[in-house]
Structure formats: C-alpha cells, structure tokens
Design a protein around this motif. Structure first.
Motif, mmCIF file in Angstrom:
data_model
loop_
_atom_site.group_PDB
_atom_site.id
_atom_site.type_symbol
_atom_site.label_atom_id
_atom_site.label_comp_id
_atom_site.label_asym_id
_atom_site.label_seq_id
_atom_site.Cartn_x
_atom_site.Cartn_y
_atom_site.Cartn_z
ATOM 1 N N UNK A 31 0.818 -1.221 0.047
ATOM 2 C CA UNK A 31 -0.036 0.231 -0.126
ATOM 3 C C UNK A 31 0.831 1.365 0.143
ATOM 4 N N UNK A 32 1.990 1.466 0.550
ATOM 5 C CA UNK A 32 2.747 2.373 0.602
ATOM 6 C C UNK A 32 3.366 3.129 -0.729
ATOM 7 N N UNK A 33 3.228 1.992 -1.642
ATOM 8 C CA UNK A 33 3.744 2.632 -2.971
ATOM 9 C C UNK A 33 2.682 3.558 -3.355
ATOM 10 N N UNK A 34 1.519 3.295 -2.994
ATOM 11 C CA UNK A 34 0.629 4.292 -3.508
ATOM 12 C C UNK A 34 0.066 5.406 -2.351
ATOM 13 N N UNK A 35 0.349 5.008 -1.428
ATOM 14 C CA UNK A 35 0.099 5.995 -0.260
ATOM 15 C C UNK A 35 1.066 6.169 0.481
ATOM 16 N N UNK A 36 2.122 6.986 0.215
ATOM 17 C CA UNK A 36 3.429 7.327 0.948
ATOM 18 C C UNK A 36 2.967 7.791 2.567
ATOM 19 N N UNK A 37 1.824 8.354 2.578
ATOM 20 C CA UNK A 37 1.519 8.994 3.979
ATOM 21 C C UNK A 37 1.399 7.837 4.964
ATOM 22 N N UNK A 38 1.344 6.666 4.688
ATOM 23 C CA UNK A 38 1.276 5.407 5.523
ATOM 24 C C UNK A 38 2.364 5.348 6.323
ATOM 25 N N UNK A 39 3.635 6.161 6.037
ATOM 26 C CA UNK A 39 4.947 5.854 6.626
ATOM 27 C C UNK A 39 4.643 6.607 7.942
#
Length: 128
Positions: A31-39
């Motif tokens: 999911x992080x590839x699409x939603x960097x805010x997950x970091x």
C-alpha cells in the motif's frame, strides 16, 4: 540432535507471531507505494483485542480482526491487526495473507476517510 531445525533466515525458523507480522508488513509495503503517507502510521500486531475501557463488555458481535487508534498528543495514528482471531478464521498462509491485507486496507481506509476500494483497487477481488 539439538538446536534449530532450520537456519534463522529460512521461513521455517520464524515463529507464528513473526510470520504473521511479516504478512502485515508485506501488506503495508504494497500500500505504501500508492499511499506514501502510511509512513506516518504505526502498524501493530496484538494477540487478541482488549476490553479495557469503561462500558466495554463482551457482546454477541463478532470478535474484531483489526482496529484503528487516531493520532493523539504527538503520537502517530495506529492500525492494529489481531493475530489470534485472524489465525482462527484462516487455513494456510495464502488465505491468512489475503485476510490480513483486507484488514489492513479496511483500517487504512478508515483512518484516511476513504473507501477500501480507493485505498486498494483490487480490494475484494481475492475472495473466491
């Protein structure tokens, strides 16, 4: 013969809880590839849900498989996946991985105020 059956780098040597945590991490990385805010979100694995607030009691509803905790007083938002309820509902690693991903997608969607299909366009396709 004493000692481990397999060297630590071999999946056989991973405990069930480590293997489960890896499934959660794999899902987050997808999911992080699409939603960097997950970091900015912490992803946790707990054995079982806790009932520790006032007025919380067991009821006839299903045991939760995951949950969210909003960001609060400098602490990041959190997504929690409950290992034992997920393990009880799945047979085999592939089924477990699919359910873990579904839970992570649903919880991320809740935190971001989006639909699960927006978070992961393939959401719901893994069901047979």
């Amino acid at each position: 013969m004493r000692g481990p059956i397999a060297p630590p780098q071999v999946p056989l040597a991973a405990s069930r809880s480590e293997a489960f945590a890896d499934l959660v991490q794999d899902s987050v990385e997808r999911l992080e590839r699409r939603w960097p805010q997950l970091a900015d979100i912490d992803f946790l694995v707990l054995e079982v849900p806790r009932l520790d607030g006032p007025g919380q009691a067991w009821n006839d509803e299903a045991v939760p498989l995951g949950g969210t905790i909003s960001a609060h007083e400098g602490r990041p938002a959190r997504v929690v996946v409950y290992r034992r309820p997920v393990e009880i509902r799945t047979k085999g690693r592939d089924e477990r991985a699919a359910l873990v991903h579904e839970i992570v997608v649903e919880q991320v969607a809740e935190l971001l105020g989006l639909t699960p299909e927006t978070v992961d366009p393939r959401y719901g396709e893994d069901q047979g």
